[in-house]
Design an enzyme around this catalytic site. Structure first.
Site, PDB file in Angstrom:
ATOM      1  N   CYS A   1       8.801 -15.905  -6.240  1.00 13.60           N
ATOM      2  CA  CYS A   1       8.432 -15.505  -4.875  1.00 13.60           C
ATOM      3  C   CYS A   1       7.640 -14.220  -4.814  1.00 13.60           C
ATOM      4  O   CYS A   1       7.259 -13.774  -3.724  1.00 13.60           O
ATOM      5  CB  CYS A   1       9.686 -15.405  -4.010  1.00 13.60           C
ATOM      6  SG  CYS A   1      10.594 -16.972  -3.926  1.00 13.60           S
TER       7      CYS A   1
ATOM      8  N   HIS B   1      10.722  -7.819   1.951  1.00 14.83           N
ATOM      9  CA  HIS B   1      10.798  -9.230   1.563  1.00 14.83           C
ATOM     10  C   HIS B   1      11.658  -9.993   2.572  1.00 14.83           C
ATOM     11  O   HIS B   1      11.268 -11.049   3.052  1.00 14.83           O
ATOM     12  CB  HIS B   1      11.388  -9.318   0.163  1.00 14.83           C
ATOM     13  CG  HIS B   1      11.297 -10.651  -0.487  1.00 14.83           C
ATOM     14  ND1 HIS B   1      10.124 -11.381  -0.558  1.00 14.83           N
ATOM     15  CD2 HIS B   1      12.241 -11.404  -1.125  1.00 14.83           C
ATOM     16  CE1 HIS B   1      10.351 -12.519  -1.204  1.00 14.83           C
ATOM     17  NE2 HIS B   1      11.620 -12.558  -1.548  1.00 14.83           N
TER      18      HIS B   1
ATOM     19  N   HIS C   1      10.281 -18.723   4.524  1.00 16.75           N
ATOM     20  CA  HIS C   1       9.977 -18.160   3.206  1.00 16.75           C
ATOM     21  C   HIS C   1       8.911 -19.036   2.558  1.00 16.75           C
ATOM     22  O   HIS C   1       9.178 -20.173   2.170  1.00 16.75           O
ATOM     23  CB  HIS C   1      11.236 -18.114   2.352  1.00 16.75           C
ATOM     24  CG  HIS C   1      11.099 -17.318   1.092  1.00 16.75           C
ATOM     25  ND1 HIS C   1       9.871 -16.987   0.550  1.00 16.75           N
ATOM     26  CD2 HIS C   1      12.030 -16.766   0.262  1.00 16.75           C
ATOM     27  CE1 HIS C   1      10.047 -16.286  -0.545  1.00 16.75           C
ATOM     28  NE2 HIS C   1      11.350 -16.136  -0.740  1.00 16.75           N
TER      29      HIS C   1
END
Length: 379
Positions: free
Chosen positions: A135, A268, A303
């Site tokens: 990620c 994040h 996400h």
């Protein structure tokens, strides 16, 4: 001599729309998280995701079509531009279709084909490379691109991050107990997991002197970057945020900045119990006096995995250009450790420097430091 890194063009597509629409909807507190009709979710923890508009089913060329939309929005890039692609699972949607004997696009099956498609859409004689660092993929690609320009090894790099929401990825996060049963709530006391999304972003980085000579706008500069691994666990972050702290300190050192120079943090913020706790712990170590404003966008667009860093970079630059910070959608009761720092509504912003962080499986952490451009266009 270090060369200044300028972001001269950017484009993005998320579940909320293109970059401008995403920014407007984000500031309005909207969320694109909704029940997904793409595949059967009966056996999974949730039926929620943030899908691109009009993409309830993945057509044989949907991944490539997404890149084509980006290319239209971004425009032409110089012929000597280096191409950096970033993804977690580019092509997995097409592999699923192939395995189910459905029509699929062989030009979007494997990670290497991402560069091939980029080169088709943005013809370039420059080198190409795909970054697959979970990620943090596109954040790492942006860091490498910035370092390459700063060192004078090239003067133009295009970074494109892209990932689709596939059943393969969805089932994996469900098996890990990582999906929230409801829309994710980053930095909320009631957070229970993440919500997957999909999207893509492309950013053209150039040596600031070349951008000036060519009359290109400097949207913002990337003044610092840092990457570090915590070597803690294959999926879980180190509880003390040691890797993230190191990545941030590297970014600050590269930019010759002190923590007092940071005006906001674009975190994040996945909405999982351990990620959000790790980030806030790391930020308290970095900012022992008081935390600057902190915001995250995954409660609105989900996400987006390997594309997250690129999309969130574009949105960070929008903050600098529009003098405002968006709300952290999904927060009801902010974590007590950061209750006064988490944005809950669109907030006026007069700062000039934003710290961007992303973390991924395997303990990878990456940080970027953006500075507001003093001029929108220089000739």
């Amino acid at each position: 001599m270090s060369h200044q890194v300028a972001v001269v063009a950017m484009a993005a597509h998320t579940a909320l729309g293109n970059l401008d629409t995403t920014w407007q909807e984000l500031c309005a507190g909207k969320s694109a998280i909704a029940p997904l009709p793409r595949f059967d979710t009966t056996n999974y923890l949730t039926n929620l995701a943030a899908l691109l508009p009009q993409s309830s089913d993945v057509s044989p060329s949907h991944s490539i079509t997404l890149l084509e939309h980006l290319a239209t929005d971004l425009g032409v890039v110089p012929s000597n531009t280096i191409l950096f692609g970033a993804t977690t699972k580019w092509g997995i949607d097409q592999l699923e279709r192939a395995g189910r004997q459905l029509p699929y696009d062989a030009n979007a099956l494997y990670s290497a084909t991402l560069i091939e498609q980029m080169r088709r859409l943005w013809p370039s004689k420059g080198a190409g490379q795909v970054f697959a660092a979970a990620c943090a993929s596109s954040t790492l690609a942006l860091a490498r691109a910035s370092a390459t320009i700063a060192a004078g090894r090239t003067s133009s790099v295009l970074v494109c991050g892209v990932d689709m929401c596939s059943e393969f990825v969805f089932s994996g996060f469900s098996a890990l107990q990582g999906l929230a049963p409801e829309a994710c709530r980053p930095f909320c006391q009631q957070r229970r997991g993440l919500t997957l999304g999909e999207g893509a972003a492309a950013l053209l980085l150039m040596d600031a002197e070349r951008a000036c000579a060519e009359g290109r706008p400097t949207l913002a500069t990337i003044a610092g970057w840092g990457v570090a691994a915590d070597a803690h666990h294959i999926t879980a972050p180190a509880r003390d945020g040691c890797g993230l702290q190191l990545a941030c300190r590297k970014a600050l050192a590269k930019a010759a900045c002190d923590v007092s120079d940071i005006d906001a943090i674009h975190a994040h913020g996945t909405g999982t119990v351990y990620n959000d706790a790790m980030e806030i712990t790391a930020f308290h170590h970095l900012f022992p006096e008081s935390l600057p404003p902190i915001f995250g966008v995954k409660g609105a667009i989900g996400h987006t995995l390997g594309a997250a860093g690129a999309i969130e970079t574009a949105l960070s630059i929008q903050c600098l250009r529009n003098n405002s910070l968006p709300p952290t959608v999904g927060v009801e009761s902010p974590m007590t450790e950061a209750a006064n720092a988490i944005t809950r509504q669109t907030t006026p912003f007069t700062g000039t420097t934003i710290l961007k962080t992303n973390s991924g499986f395997g303990g990878i952490n990456a940080a970027l430091l953006f500075k507001k451009s003093e001029v929108a266009h220089v000739r």
